[in-house]
Design a protein around this motif. Structure first.
Motif, PDB file in Angstrom:
ATOM      1  N   ALA A  40     -13.876  79.716  27.696  1.00 65.63           N
ATOM      2  CA  ALA A  40     -13.305  79.432  29.011  1.00 65.63           C
ATOM      3  C   ALA A  40     -11.786  79.562  28.989  1.00 65.63           C
ATOM      4  CB  ALA A  40     -13.702  78.023  29.454  1.00 65.63           C
ATOM      5  N   ALA A  41     -11.138  79.066  27.929  1.00 66.63           N
ATOM      6  CA  ALA A  41      -9.681  79.155  27.846  1.00 66.63           C
ATOM      7  C   ALA A  41      -9.231  80.613  27.769  1.00 66.63           C
ATOM      8  CB  ALA A  41      -9.185  78.378  26.631  1.00 66.63           C
ATOM      9  N   ALA A  42      -9.987  81.447  27.032  1.00 68.24           N
ATOM     10  CA  ALA A  42      -9.627  82.859  26.933  1.00 68.24           C
ATOM     11  C   ALA A  42      -9.726  83.546  28.286  1.00 68.24           C
ATOM     12  CB  ALA A  42     -10.520  83.549  25.911  1.00 68.24           C
ATOM     13  N   GLN A  43     -10.760  83.201  29.049  1.00 67.52           N
ATOM     14  CA  GLN A  43     -10.997  83.877  30.319  1.00 67.52           C
ATOM     15  C   GLN A  43     -10.063  83.367  31.423  1.00 67.52           C
ATOM     16  OE1 GLN A  43     -13.546  86.036  29.987  1.00 67.52           O
ATOM     17  NE2 GLN A  43     -13.672  86.933  32.027  1.00 67.52           N
ATOM     18  N   VAL A  44      -9.780  82.076  31.420  1.00 66.69           N
ATOM     19  CA  VAL A  44      -9.043  81.466  32.535  1.00 66.69           C
ATOM     20  C   VAL A  44      -7.549  81.373  32.257  1.00 66.69           C
ATOM     21  CG1 VAL A  44      -8.840  79.388  33.957  1.00 66.69           C
ATOM     22  CG2 VAL A  44     -11.091  80.172  33.227  1.00 66.69           C
TER      23      VAL A  44
END
Length: 896
Positions: free
Chosen positions: A851-855
């Motif tokens: 999630a951190a990579a995508q957002v």
């Protein structure tokens, strides 16, 4: 006096009013059955007088009766009874060799229990046999584990032991051997109430009320052959004469023959112990057969044989323990001796039975791995013929089958077999392509159907041809069957369905939600392995009896989609979504703030950078009069900022959607993902992502050619640069539109309208995503890295070589300025691409990392590009000023 009628072995016995068995009588009896019966005492020297009629049992009339303890020692002259002042010890079993029974029978037919006694192998985990299972224990087979509650395992080293039949109450469990045997084993009678038996042969069989067939010669013979004793109902029998037995005082052996007659045999007084097949009544010394110990009838005068019956009494090492609530044990000599001593007759079961060479037989349960002549074994109840190659047509004679497994038998069709007692059918792993209600017409009692891992192209028709032929089904397993779309109208044929397993089917969308109320009894739903990208909001609301849901889609476990009576979210098993929550598109406020910040900075930064370049290109003399190399790189960089603006628009759309759906996102999730706006946003994301890397590649190629081949024609001219930009835009647009030309639709996979690039989960268009981002983008990124390395080497080698060549100096300056812009993009795609490779190889990445990579990380790239461009410009201007000062110093020194 009264009849002893609780045990078939005492059918020619009488007992005194204190319930003890009469070992001998000094008078003759004529018994007239019906009901309570009447005894005519012809002569009674024991009482000293003649007596008239004496009614038995509950019809006892007013007549002076004395309570006698039989088998007493002779009374004193005064007529007083001799009493015992010291309580003798309880009767005990003498341990016998455990090999005795195995030597007399098939050694595989019996098993030694932890307490030392023996039982039939198929009773090893039967609670009524007190062997390895002390309480209600059931095997949980690998195919039923998804549907059944978890029971304690039975710790017995018997790999072929089949599971047991589960009673309707869910608590009791019975070996399949005792199902449909005309005798109730389940407390709720569910092991018998569904059974359909073949008709009896009226020429030589009598049909009991329970549909049991017994020889007609046994009708009204005084011996109940029917388990329900209906063969002795309404029988006009004459008086039954019980001859007197001579009084034989102990020590003596008391025996019972197969007709139920009592015999007492004197033994030598020098013998102090009873044979192994007997035990001694402590109070008086009679030797009584061991199978009369703890059988519910008082055989010893002081009733010692029925005392201390319970856990300790079942410890009879070396003996066979009878099945049932009573703790009756048999000496091995009494097992398979031709007539039964156990209350349920299990000591004589399967003594002379045969088993097919291809099978392992445990009672009426067969486990076979090769085909056999099944018609020769019509009594089989449980048949596991997995991978045997058997066909359903071979089983037409086995009408009493209750469980049948033909898994992995290479079946293409089940056919129209009639098995009216079949409750469970396992067809997993075959090649069946179509299933309809026609196949279930002859399976009217079927409750469990396994069709996992079949290449089904169609399920049951939404409109059955033969009515509700599957109305009895309560468990249905379609796991690991490729079903991309599921029509809820299929469930209209299963009004009693309680457990539905669709795990691993890859269902993407669900249609006709209005028909879900047709399975209102559904309790367990398993849709793990199904993305369920599109399903109607509130789909599970009408299922008020639903208790367990297992899914990979978090939305099914949101309160808005669950029935109002659903107990708690703990019964709904689903992982949390990596991005969204039931209430919001961004489940974390940190993610929301980061996304909003990146959106604002990216939008403002790219617009400002693009405007600055346009102004500088129009007003700067150097830009107008510069060489073709400067014009090409300016065009490429300007296009890169246009690409950044496109991506900023995508991020703005997602931000607006989050603000609109905040607080009730799960109800709008399906609408949002399927909307044209989400699809358009996904197109912008893919377009900008691919276009950015292609433009960076063009910038790198342009700089390499300018620096390493300055005197050749291998440069981008203004015209060729425009052509290259147009081709890049067209190619990126085509790549963005490619998912729309097929059924990939992976714009709908996440709330961000883009796929999760670092996720290990399987998704639609996974091959396309992997090929695009993990193969093509990574390869292109390494080309850029190689080109930038060449540029860096050239810059280091010619740091001050062209201070007197203004054109070359500007090319070097431009190369240094755009290097930071290029490196930012390349680092991102190398990290994402190789991360996708690791994820595809099975490396676990936590949901927080994905999630951190995508957002947070990927949007950061678009935020930093304008800043890095400004920073590169400032650093290059500072370097240029420093070189100009150095040049002036050198010129001044040269003039001196």
């Amino acid at each position: 006096m009264s009849f002893v009628n609780r045990d078939f072995r005492y059918r020619k016995f009488i007992q005194w009013q204190d319930s003890t068995v009469a070992y001998y009588l000094d008078f003759l009896l004529n018994i007239y059955p019906p009901q309570c019966g009447v005894l005519t005492v012809i002569e009674d020297r024991y009482l000293g007088k003649k007596v008239g009629l004496v009614r038995l049992g509950f019809c006892l009339i007013a007549l002076n009766m004395w309570s006698y303890t039989l088998c007493q020692k002779p009374m004193a002259e005064s007529g007083q009874t001799m009493t015992t002042t010291v309580r003798p010890p309880l009767p005990q079993f003498t341990e016998v060799a455990r090999t005795t029974l195995q030597n007399r029978t098939d050694s595989d037919s019996f098993v030694v229990c932890p307490r030392g006694h023996l039982v039939h192998s198929f009773l090893a985990c039967d609670p009524s046999s007190a062997c390895f299972a002390a309480n209600d224990i059931s095997f949980s087979s690998r195919r039923e584990s998804w549907a059944l509650p978890s029971y304690s395992s039975c710790d017995v080293n018997m790999t072929s032991l089949p599971p047991s039949f589960t009673c309707a109450n869910g608590a009791d469990h019975v070996p399949y051997t005792f199902v449909c045997d005309h005798r109730q084993d389940c407390l709720d009678n569910s092991d018998e109430d569904f059974c359909v038996y073949p008709p009896c042969n009226v020429t030589w069989q009598f049909q009991c009320r329970s549909h049991q067939c017994v020889p007609v010669t046994g009708k009204c013979d005084g011996n109940a052959d029917c388990h329900d004793k209906t063969d002795e109902d309404r029988c006009e029998t004459g008086n039954i004469r019980i001859l007197r037995n001579p009084a034989i005082m102990p020590p003596a052996l008391v025996t019972i023959d197969s007709s139920g007659s009592l015999m007492v045999r004197m033994i030598f007084s020098t013998v102090t112990s009873c044979p192994q097949t007997y035990f001694k009544c402590p109070s008086i010394g009679y030797c009584v057969p061991v199978f009369l110990r703890c059988n519910g009838v008082n055989d010893c005068p002081e009733k010692e044989d029925e005392e201390d019956c319970g856990a300790k009494s079942s410890e009879c090492p070396g003996y066979y323990r009878c099945r049932g609530v009573l703790d009756t044990c048999l000496h091995p000599d009494h097992v398979c001796d031709g007539w039964p001593q156990c209350p349920q007759l299990d000591d004589e079961m399967f003594c002379n039975s045969t088993c097919p060479a291809e099978c392992v037989c445990l009672g009426r349960s067969f486990v076979c791995r090769q085909s056999f002549e099944a018609h020769s074994y019509p009594e089989v109840r449980f048949l596991d013929a997995e991978a045997s190659g058997m066909k359903p047509a071979c089983l037409t004679a086995n009408v009493l089958l209750i469980h049948l497994s033909l898994a992995n038998c290479d079946l293409t069709d089940f056919g129209n077999v009639t098995l009216q007692n079949l409750r469970s059918l396992d067809l997993n792993g075959n090649r069946i392509r179509a299933v309809s209600d026609v196949h279930l017409v002859g399976l009217s009692k079927l409750e469990t159907l396994f069709l996992s891992a079949n290449p089904l192209t169609s399920l049951f028709a939404s409109q059955p041809k033969h009515g509700l032929s599957a109305s009895k089904l309560t468990r249905l397993d379609f796991s690991n069957v490729e079903i991309h779309s599921f029509d809820l109208r299929v469930l209209s044929q299963f009004p009693n369905l309680q457990t539905l397993n669709l795990s691993g089917c890859g269902i993407n969308n669900v249609t006709n939600p209005a028909r879900v109320n047709l399975v209102s009894k559904l309790r367990v739903l398993d849709v793990r392995g199904c993305p369920l990208y599109l399903f109607p909001a509130g789909m599970l609301k009408p299922l008020n009896r639903l208790r367990t849901v297992r899914s990979d889609n978090y939305k099914l476990c949101c309160r808005a989609n669950l029935p109002d009576r659903f107990l708690s979210n703990r019964e709904c098993e689903a992982p949390q979504d990596k991005i969204a929550s039931c209430e919001d598109l961004f489940k974390s406020n940190v993610h929301r703030v980061s996304w909003y910040t990146s959106t604002s900075m990216s939008l403002v930064g790219n617009i400002a950078a693009l405007a600055t370049r346009i102004i500088l290109n129009r007003t700067s003399r150097q830009s107008r009069e510069g060489g073709s190399g400067q014009q090409s790189v300016n065009l490429f960089v300007s296009s890169l900022f246009v690409c950044g603006c496109v991506h900023a628009v995508y991020m703005a759309v997602i931000s607006i959607a989050d603000a609109v759906f905040q607080g009730s996102y799960v109800l709008k999730d399906t609408t949002w993902r399927g909307s044209a706006l989400c699809t358009s946003a996904g197109l912008l994301w893919l377009l900008s992502s691919e276009l950015s890397l292609l433009l960076v590649c063009l910038i790198t190629i342009d700089r390499v050619l300018v620096l390493w081949c300055p005197y050749t024609s291998w440069h981008f001219s203004a015209k060729s640069a425009k052509v290259a930009v147009v081709i890049t835009w067209v190619g990126s647009t085509a790549a963005a539109l490619l998912p729309l030309s097929s059924d990939l639709k992976w714009f709908q996979q996440t709330p961000l309208c883009s796929p999760l690039l670092l996720s290990v989960e399987e998704s639609r268009g996974e091959a396309f995503v992997f090929g695009m981002f993990s193969v093509f983008n990574v390869a292109l990124s390494w080309v850029v890295v190689l080109g930038q390395m060449l540029i860096y080497v050239h810059l280091r080698r010619h740091a001050l070589a062209f201070v007197h060549a203004p054109g070359k100096t500007k090319e070097l300056s431009t190369s240094r300025r755009v290097m930071m812009l290029v490196v930012c993009d390349v680092i991102l795609w190398l990290v994402v691409g190789h991360g996708s490779h690791l994820a595809a190889s099975g490396m676990y990445m936590s949901d927080d990392v994905v999630a951190a990579a995508q957002v947070m990380v990927m949007p950061l790239n678009w935020t930093l590009k304008p800043l890095l461009h400004v920073l590169g410009t400032l650093l290059e201007r500072r370097r240029t000023d420093r070189e100009e000062r150095m040049l002036k110093i050198l010129m001044a020194k040269s003039q001196l």
